[in-house]
Structure formats: C-alpha cells, structure tokens
Scaffold this active site. Structure first.
Site, PDB file in Angstrom:
ATOM      1  N   LYS A  79       8.594   4.280  18.962  1.00 41.58           N
ATOM      2  CA  LYS A  79       9.618   4.344  20.001  1.00 41.58           C
ATOM      3  C   LYS A  79       9.027   4.543  21.404  1.00 41.58           C
ATOM      4  O   LYS A  79       9.722   4.324  22.399  1.00 41.58           O
ATOM      5  CB  LYS A  79      10.620   5.467  19.704  1.00 41.58           C
ATOM      6  N   ASP A  80       7.745   4.929  21.489  1.00 44.42           N
ATOM      7  CA  ASP A  80       7.112   5.141  22.793  1.00 44.42           C
ATOM      8  C   ASP A  80       6.494   3.877  23.367  1.00 44.42           C
ATOM      9  O   ASP A  80       6.038   3.874  24.510  1.00 44.42           O
ATOM     10  CB  ASP A  80       6.020   6.210  22.689  1.00 44.42           C
ATOM     11  N   ARG A 127      18.578   7.722  26.946  1.00 40.47           N
ATOM     12  CA  ARG A 127      19.514   7.200  25.930  1.00 40.47           C
ATOM     13  C   ARG A 127      20.394   8.324  25.383  1.00 40.47           C
ATOM     14  O   ARG A 127      21.624   8.202  25.334  1.00 40.47           O
ATOM     15  CB  ARG A 127      18.732   6.545  24.785  1.00 40.47           C
ATOM     16  N   ARG A 128      19.766   9.432  24.981  1.00 39.08           N
ATOM     17  CA  ARG A 128      20.550  10.548  24.432  1.00 39.08           C
ATOM     18  C   ARG A 128      21.468  11.145  25.498  1.00 39.08           C
ATOM     19  O   ARG A 128      22.604  11.530  25.212  1.00 39.08           O
ATOM     20  CB  ARG A 128      19.609  11.621  23.865  1.00 39.08           C
ATOM     21  N   ARG A 151       9.342  22.817  23.464  1.00 35.35           N
ATOM     22  CA  ARG A 151      10.797  22.733  23.609  1.00 35.35           C
ATOM     23  C   ARG A 151      11.487  23.831  22.814  1.00 35.35           C
ATOM     24  O   ARG A 151      12.491  24.397  23.259  1.00 35.35           O
ATOM     25  CB  ARG A 151      11.292  21.356  23.163  1.00 35.35           C
ATOM     26  N   CYS A 240      11.106   3.322  26.971  1.00 35.57           N
ATOM     27  CA  CYS A 240      11.539   4.670  26.608  1.00 35.57           C
ATOM     28  C   CYS A 240      12.244   5.395  27.752  1.00 35.57           C
ATOM     29  O   CYS A 240      12.839   6.450  27.543  1.00 35.57           O
ATOM     30  CB  CYS A 240      10.349   5.493  26.111  1.00 35.57           C
TER      31      CYS A 240
END
Length: 308
Positions: A79-80, A127-128, A151, A240
């Site tokens: 995905k990166d 996106r999120r 995180r 991304c």
C-alpha cells in the site's frame, strides 16, 4: 546456498515483514540478511504524508540501494508503493494477503464509530480521514504519524480516543487486543495493496535468481488482485497521500474490483465495481468509469488543497 540481502525500513512492522520474506526464502534453500534503514517517511513526522512532497516517501532510499547494488531485493508494504514506478526497477512478487480491512483501536473496549459521542480519531491516512468525514462526520480526525508502537503510546497519552489502522499491521504486531471494531471492506474500501508485502528488485538482477525469489514468495491469487488494483491506481495517478482506493477479490476465477475517489471533506464520493478476468484491463476500465463520472476534477481539487 545463495545469500539474499533484503532492504527494509527499520520499524518493527517492516522488520517483521522482511523476516517473513526471509523465512519464505529459507524454505526455498536461500540464506538471508536484512539491511535496515530509515526512510524520509520515517524521519519526517512533523508533517502529514501529503505535505512531505514525495510520492515515494517510504520507498525512495531503498530503491537507491537497489540501483547501487547494496541489496538484492527490497520489501515494501504494497500500500506504500506510488502509482508510477521507475523503469529500471521491477515488482516481482506479492505475498499472500492478510485481512485487508481497517480496524478501530482504543483503550476503551466500548468505543465504536457508530457512537453519537464526538471522538478524536487518530490517523495519518487521507483515505481514512475522508471516509470518516463521509460516514461518521460527528467525529474529529487528528493527525497521527509514526510507527504502530509510537501511535499506541500517543493513544495512551490521550492524544486521541481511538485510532484507525490497517488490520494486517495490527495483527502482525500482536496488538489485536486493542481492536474495538472491525470495519467492513464494503464501507471503508482499503487502500490499493493493503495487507500484502511487495518485493522489488533491479531489472538487471540475474533472471534465474529473480525467478527463484518469485517462486518462493509470490502468491498467485494475491498478485492478480494487486495487479488490478495497481492498474487502477496507475490510471488515476493516485498514491498513499491521495484518497484513491481500490480492492479486488478473486471469486470463481473472476476478479471483482471495487474502487473510487473521495474528496477530502468526504462530501463527494465516486465508486464503481467491475468484474473481469484480465487484471490490467479491469483496472483501466474501472478508472475509465471513475474519470467519466468526474474523478479527475475531484483529484485536481484534492491536490490543490494538499499542495497549495
């Protein structure tokens, strides 16, 4: 026994992925070592990914190492990968995809996005953030950069009430105990490539060695899905840092590809599904549907907003 040098980012998740590749190679009779580095995306944490100013924030340094012969292959979270890749480098394998969906993590097990209570949701993904605005506008998205461990510490410090993350990384880092909600793929459609690890090499790598590495690591069904997804991404010039999304599944020998574009505020959403057998053509056709319905206009507005 042939020895393979694997280039990787030095985060705990990246190292897990690199060792996973290494174990697949060992089963095929290779030995391996890791060459771990920090990329621009790992070092610059005071800005969002879209503000760093590079499409390959997690890949450029590893690609340089491939060119200079310091490593034989590089592993990346699929995905990166940016939509366009250098002509002198090639993707030769994709590992079997883990669950591709997104999850909510919180220290409070009762937290879910359906809550009427306004929550602070940590994420580094446009996106999120856009999906959150579209489906759950009562919540506030807060920028959350760093590796999973960083995180989690920010969550414990009260920076946010919950985080949105990819299930695959959470599962690999054994943090599933913090998951309070699994989000449906049909709602929060994943980023292109989410859940799989991609292997990259120089085009000039010995073709026999290249094929042996591919045979050891590639998962054919996952590859078909990711080729369709990446074809869509290529046509739309996504990445991304832009909320272009796409997810394919293989069912009864047919590829079902769903993809779309969301405006940053979540108010404009264009999404289609195409079914077919040829991955690249399927991605092109779906991209055509999106473009004909106004996707380029949304993407232009997104890029102007991210890079004024």
């Amino acid at each position: 026994m042939q020895h393979i040098r694997i280039g990787t980012r030095n985060s705990a998740l990246a190292l897990w992925q690199a060792n996973h590749i290494g174990h697949l190679l060992e089963k095929a009779g290779f030995s391996y070592e890791l060459k771990a580095i920090s990329t621009k995306g790992d070092l610059v944490l005071d800005r969002s990914l879209s503000k760093i100013g590079s499409k390959g924030v997690f890949t450029e340094e590893l690609e340089t190492m491939l060119r200079e012969g310091e490593i034989d292959i590089a592993q990346h979270s699929a995905k990166d990968l940016p939509s366009h890749l250098p002509e002198d480098l090639a993707l030769i394998a994709y590992t079997e995809r883990e669950g591709a969906h997104d999850v909510v993590l919180s220290l409070d097990p009762s937290v879910c996005l359906d809550s009427d209570k306004k929550l602070k949701i940590g994420t580094s993904s446009t996106r999120r953030r856009a999906f959150l605005q579209h489906f759950y506008p009562q919540h506030e998205a807060v920028e959350m950069r760093g590796n999973l461990q960083t995180r989690l510490e920010k969550l414990k410090q009260g920076t946010c009430d919950a985080m949105l993350l990819a299930y695959a990384g959470v599962h690999r880092m054994e943090m599933s105990a913090y998951i309070t909600q699994h989000l449906a793929i049909s709602q929060f459609v994943p980023a292109v490539g989410q859940g799989s690890v991609a292997i990259q090499c120089a085009v000039s790598l010995n073709p026999i060695l290249k094929e042996k590495i591919r045979a050891a690591c590639n998962h054919d069904d996952t590859e078909k899905c990711l080729l369709a997804e990446r074809s869509l991404l290529y046509q739309l010039e996504g990445g991304c840092s832009v909320p272009v999304y796409g997810h394919a599944i293989l069912k009864d020998n047919l590829l079902h590809l769903t993809g779309g574009v969301l405006s940053l505020n979540g108010q404009q959403k264009i999404e289609f599904t195409q079914i077919g057998t040829h991955p690249q053509i399927l991605g092109e056709h779906l991209a055509g549907d999106l473009v004909n319905s106004g996707a380029r206009k949304i993407l232009q507005a997104i890029r102007a907003e991210l890079n004024p």
